[in-house]
Motif scaffolding. Sequence first.
Motif, PDB file in Angstrom:
ATOM      1  N   GLU A  56       0.836  -1.194   0.000  1.00 44.06           N
ATOM      2  CA  GLU A  56       0.000   0.000   0.000  1.00 44.06           C
ATOM      3  C   GLU A  56       0.872   1.245   0.000  1.00 44.06           C
ATOM      4  O   GLU A  56       1.947   1.264   0.604  1.00 44.06           O
ATOM      5  N   LEU A  57       0.386   2.275  -0.684  1.00 46.28           N
ATOM      6  CA  LEU A  57       0.936   3.623  -0.576  1.00 46.28           C
ATOM      7  C   LEU A  57      -0.187   4.471  -0.010  1.00 46.28           C
ATOM      8  O   LEU A  57      -1.246   4.596  -0.629  1.00 46.28           O
ATOM      9  N   ARG A  58       0.033   5.039   1.177  1.00 51.02           N
ATOM     10  CA  ARG A  58      -1.085   5.707   1.842  1.00 51.02           C
ATOM     11  C   ARG A  58      -0.632   6.897   2.674  1.00 51.02           C
ATOM     12  O   ARG A  58       0.555   7.085   2.941  1.00 51.02           O
ATOM     13  N   ASP A  59      -1.611   7.704   3.031  1.00 49.54           N
ATOM     14  CA  ASP A  59      -1.440   8.745   4.031  1.00 49.54           C
ATOM     15  C   ASP A  59      -2.695   8.728   4.894  1.00 49.54           C
ATOM     16  O   ASP A  59      -3.358   7.694   4.990  1.00 49.54           O
ATOM     17  N   GLY A  60      -3.043   9.849   5.494  1.00 45.57           N
ATOM     18  CA  GLY A  60      -4.176   9.848   6.398  1.00 45.57           C
ATOM     19  C   GLY A  60      -5.527   9.947   5.738  1.00 45.57           C
ATOM     20  O   GLY A  60      -6.551   9.752   6.411  1.00 45.57           O
ATOM     21  N   VAL A  61      -5.597  10.226   4.434  1.00 48.63           N
ATOM     22  CA  VAL A  61      -6.897  10.426   3.791  1.00 48.63           C
ATOM     23  C   VAL A  61      -7.186   9.424   2.681  1.00 48.63           C
ATOM     24  O   VAL A  61      -8.326   9.297   2.247  1.00 48.63           O
ATOM     25  N   HIS A  62      -6.176   8.715   2.192  1.00 46.44           N
ATOM     26  CA  HIS A  62      -6.444   7.729   1.149  1.00 46.44           C
ATOM     27  C   HIS A  62      -5.292   6.724   1.078  1.00 46.44           C
ATOM     28  O   HIS A  62      -4.227   6.940   1.644  1.00 46.44           O
ATOM     29  N   ARG A  63      -5.527   5.612   0.396  1.00 52.10           N
ATOM     30  CA  ARG A  63      -4.476   4.626   0.189  1.00 52.10           C
ATOM     31  C   ARG A  63      -4.651   3.993  -1.188  1.00 52.10           C
ATOM     32  O   ARG A  63      -5.764   3.850  -1.696  1.00 52.10           O
ATOM     33  N   THR A  64      -3.526   3.626  -1.772  1.00 55.35           N
ATOM     34  CA  THR A  64      -3.512   2.925  -3.043  1.00 55.35           C
ATOM     35  C   THR A  64      -2.942   1.533  -2.815  1.00 55.35           C
ATOM     36  O   THR A  64      -1.779   1.393  -2.437  1.00 55.35           O
ATOM     37  N   LYS A  84      -7.502   9.130   8.778  1.00 54.04           N
ATOM     38  CA  LYS A  84      -7.019   8.080   9.669  1.00 54.04           C
ATOM     39  C   LYS A  84      -5.595   8.377  10.095  1.00 54.04           C
ATOM     40  O   LYS A  84      -4.821   8.973   9.357  1.00 54.04           O
ATOM     41  N   GLN A  85      -5.269   7.901  11.282  1.00 53.58           N
ATOM     42  CA  GLN A  85      -3.918   8.093  11.817  1.00 53.58           C
ATOM     43  C   GLN A  85      -2.929   7.259  11.012  1.00 53.58           C
ATOM     44  O   GLN A  85      -3.228   6.162  10.563  1.00 53.58           O
ATOM     45  N   ALA A  86      -1.731   7.783  10.827  1.00 52.82           N
ATOM     46  CA  ALA A  86      -0.683   7.018  10.162  1.00 52.82           C
ATOM     47  C   ALA A  86      -0.366   5.774  10.978  1.00 52.82           C
ATOM     48  O   ALA A  86      -0.268   5.830  12.205  1.00 52.82           O
ATOM     49  N   ASP A  87      -0.234   4.624  10.310  1.00 53.21           N
ATOM     50  CA  ASP A  87      -0.035   3.367  11.036  1.00 53.21           C
ATOM     51  C   ASP A  87       1.264   2.673  10.647  1.00 53.21           C
ATOM     52  O   ASP A  87       1.397   1.471  10.827  1.00 53.21           O
ATOM     53  N   PHE A  88       2.237   3.420  10.111  1.00 54.48           N
ATOM     54  CA  PHE A  88       3.482   2.780   9.697  1.00 54.48           C
ATOM     55  C   PHE A  88       4.297   2.403  10.928  1.00 54.48           C
ATOM     56  O   PHE A  88       4.231   3.031  11.978  1.00 54.48           O
ATOM     57  N   HIS A 343      13.201   6.235   8.811  1.00 58.56           N
ATOM     58  CA  HIS A 343      12.001   6.795   9.450  1.00 58.56           C
ATOM     59  C   HIS A 343      10.763   5.975   9.096  1.00 58.56           C
ATOM     60  O   HIS A 343      10.088   5.445   9.971  1.00 58.56           O
ATOM     61  N   SER A 344      10.448   5.873   7.835  1.00 57.76           N
ATOM     62  CA  SER A 344       9.258   5.126   7.417  1.00 57.76           C
ATOM     63  C   SER A 344       9.568   4.270   6.191  1.00 57.76           C
ATOM     64  O   SER A 344       8.689   3.997   5.378  1.00 57.76           O
ATOM     65  N   GLY A 345      10.827   3.860   6.076  1.00 54.94           N
ATOM     66  CA  GLY A 345      11.244   3.136   4.885  1.00 54.94           C
ATOM     67  C   GLY A 345      10.850   1.670   4.901  1.00 54.94           C
ATOM     68  O   GLY A 345      10.348   1.137   5.891  1.00 54.94           O
ATOM     69  N   ILE A 346      11.101   1.013   3.778  1.00 51.86           N
ATOM     70  CA  ILE A 346      10.779  -0.399   3.592  1.00 51.86           C
ATOM     71  C   ILE A 346      12.081  -1.181   3.485  1.00 51.86           C
ATOM     72  O   ILE A 346      13.012  -0.787   2.771  1.00 51.86           O
ATOM     73  N   SER A 347      12.154  -2.297   4.198  1.00 50.34           N
ATOM     74  CA  SER A 347      13.290  -3.209   4.098  1.00 50.34           C
ATOM     75  C   SER A 347      12.736  -4.626   4.163  1.00 50.34           C
ATOM     76  O   SER A 347      12.202  -5.044   5.190  1.00 50.34           O
ATOM     77  N   LEU A 348      12.838  -5.355   3.063  1.00 52.20           N
ATOM     78  CA  LEU A 348      12.222  -6.681   2.978  1.00 52.20           C
ATOM     79  C   LEU A 348      13.107  -7.600   2.156  1.00 52.20           C
ATOM     80  O   LEU A 348      13.609  -7.218   1.094  1.00 52.20           O
ATOM     81  N   LEU A 349      13.322  -8.832   2.652  1.00 52.22           N
ATOM     82  CA  LEU A 349      14.052  -9.870   1.936  1.00 52.22           C
ATOM     83  C   LEU A 349      13.226 -11.142   1.936  1.00 52.22           C
ATOM     84  O   LEU A 349      12.545 -11.457   2.913  1.00 52.22           O
ATOM     85  N   THR A 430       3.584   0.866   2.964  1.00 52.79           N
ATOM     86  CA  THR A 430       3.399   0.005   4.120  1.00 52.79           C
ATOM     87  C   THR A 430       2.795  -1.314   3.675  1.00 52.79           C
ATOM     88  O   THR A 430       2.302  -1.449   2.548  1.00 52.79           O
ATOM     89  N   ASN A 431       2.886  -2.321   4.563  1.00 55.23           N
ATOM     90  CA  ASN A 431       2.314  -3.655   4.312  1.00 55.23           C
ATOM     91  C   ASN A 431       2.821  -4.261   2.994  1.00 55.23           C
ATOM     92  O   ASN A 431       2.063  -4.924   2.272  1.00 55.23           O
ATOM     93  N   VAL A 432       4.091  -4.025   2.681  1.00 55.07           N
ATOM     94  CA  VAL A 432       4.684  -4.580   1.463  1.00 55.07           C
ATOM     95  C   VAL A 432       5.124  -6.016   1.754  1.00 55.07           C
ATOM     96  O   VAL A 432       5.839  -6.267   2.727  1.00 55.07           O
ATOM     97  N   VAL A 433       4.678  -6.955   0.931  1.00 53.36           N
ATOM     98  CA  VAL A 433       5.050  -8.368   1.107  1.00 53.36           C
ATOM     99  C   VAL A 433       5.363  -8.971  -0.251  1.00 53.36           C
ATOM    100  O   VAL A 433       4.948  -8.474  -1.305  1.00 53.36           O
TER     101      VAL A 433
END
Length: 435
Positions: A56-64, A84-88, A343-349, A430-433
Motif C-alpha cells: 500500500e501507498l497511503r497517508d491519512g486520507v487515502h491509500r492505493t 485516519k492516523q498514520a499506522d506505519f 524513518h518510514s522506509g521499507i526493508s524486505l528480503l 506500508t504492508n509490502v510483502v
Amino acid sequence: MDKIKRHAALPALAAAIAIFVALTASTYQAKDNGTFEVRDLIGSREAIGDVAIRGELRDGVHRTRFRIEEGRMRADTELFEQPKQADFYRYVPGNSLRSGGMEYSVQNTISLHTIQSRRLTDQGYSIPVGSAEVVPPPIRRDSDDPNEGFRLANPPEYGLARIGDSVYYTVPVSSRFVGASAIYELKFYQWGFRSAIDPKDYAPRKLADLPLDANESGQGTGIEILGLEAVGDRLALIFAENGALHVRSYDVRTGEPLGEATVPEFRLPAREGDSGASGVASFYEGYEAYPDHERSTLTLNFRRGSSVADRIDMTALSFGFAGGVELADRTDLAFSDGEEDTHSGISLLSYRDGKLYAIRSYRGPETEQPRALFDIVRPKHLYAYVYEQSKLIYKGEIVTDWNEDNIRVYNQSPYQGSFGYDQTDYRYFTNVVIE
C-alpha cells in the motif's frame, strides 16, 4: 428587504454545493490517474515473474493498494470517509518490538530484565497489559571499565520471540557473561501490580539451558548470543562463537534442539583476542530477520564492515528449517542507491527457489540548498532487486508520484525555520510483502 436577502442566499448556497460536488467528482476521477508503474533498470522483468509483490501507498486520507504479478502492475485507490492516523511501523534497534497485535519492550539492569507488554489499538497508541522478569547470568569482572562488562551483544529486545500466545526470551549475552544462560517461556503478571504479587508465582519456564563455559577464560571470542527468532512453531537461536555463526533450532514444547547450522569465517568487529584473519569479512551484530513461516525459512541480513560512505555492503544468510537446520543460500549484497530511509522506509528480503528478492527504499541526494535543509523530505525511491548466486540479475523501481507531497516544503523559505512534518500528510509505503 429581509425577504430579498433570504432569497438571494439560495443561489449562493446552490453555487457552493455545485462547487463542492465538482471538486468531489474531480477528486474521485483523479484518484486512479496517479503514476504507478514498474520501471526496469537492470535485467529483465521476467526475474520477478515467479512472485507477486503487493503493498500500500497511503497517508491519512487515502491509500492505493498495488499488486505486481507476472510483471504487471495493478493499483486501486480508496478514499477514506474520515482521516485516519498514520499506522506505519519499522523496528529500530533499541525501541519496542511488535508482534501479533502486541508491543514488547525490555528494561534491563545488571540484575534483572523486565519485559513489558502493551496491546496495540487502532487509534495509534498502546495499552499496558503485563510484565515478566528474567534474571541474567553473572558477569566476568576483568576490566577497569564497569560499563564494559555490562555490554550486551545486541539490544535486549533481540532476545524476544513470539509463537502463538507464548512469548520467549533469552538475554543477548556478550562474551563477558559467564555461568549459564537459558531460553525462557515468559509468564506475565498484570501491569502495575509488581508489589502485590509473589515473584515465584510468575517465574519463567526454563525451556533450554545455554552453557557459557567458553566465556570463562576470557580468551578468544567466546559466545555471543545475538538473538532469538520464531520460524513457524520453532525457535531459532542465533549466536556467534570463535569466528563462526551458529543457528540452532528448538522444539518449543520440550526444549530439545532440532538441528544446527554453522557459517564459518564469521567475525564480529572489535572483539578482544580476535585478530581478524586477512581477507575474512567482519560483520556487525545488529541483523535484520525475515522469517517465512509458510516455507519454514529464515533469512538473516548482516551489514559487513566493508561498507563505505556511498555503498552499503550486506550479507544475507537464508536457512531452511524443514528438517533440522541448513544453510540454503548466502548472498552478498551491495546497495548504492542513496541513504537508508530509517524513518518510514521499507526493508524486505525473501528467499525462494534459489533466488533472493529484496525490496528496499532509499532517500536520494538533494541538490538545491534550500531543500537540503529539510532532510526528511528528500526524494524517496522504492526499488526491487533479485539476486541469484550473489549476482544481481534484476533491479527495478516502483515509480509513483509520492514525492510530489513535498511541494509545500520545497516552496517554503529556509528562513522560516522548521516545519510540522506529519506522516498523515505525507504518503508512505506500508504492508509490502512478497508472495
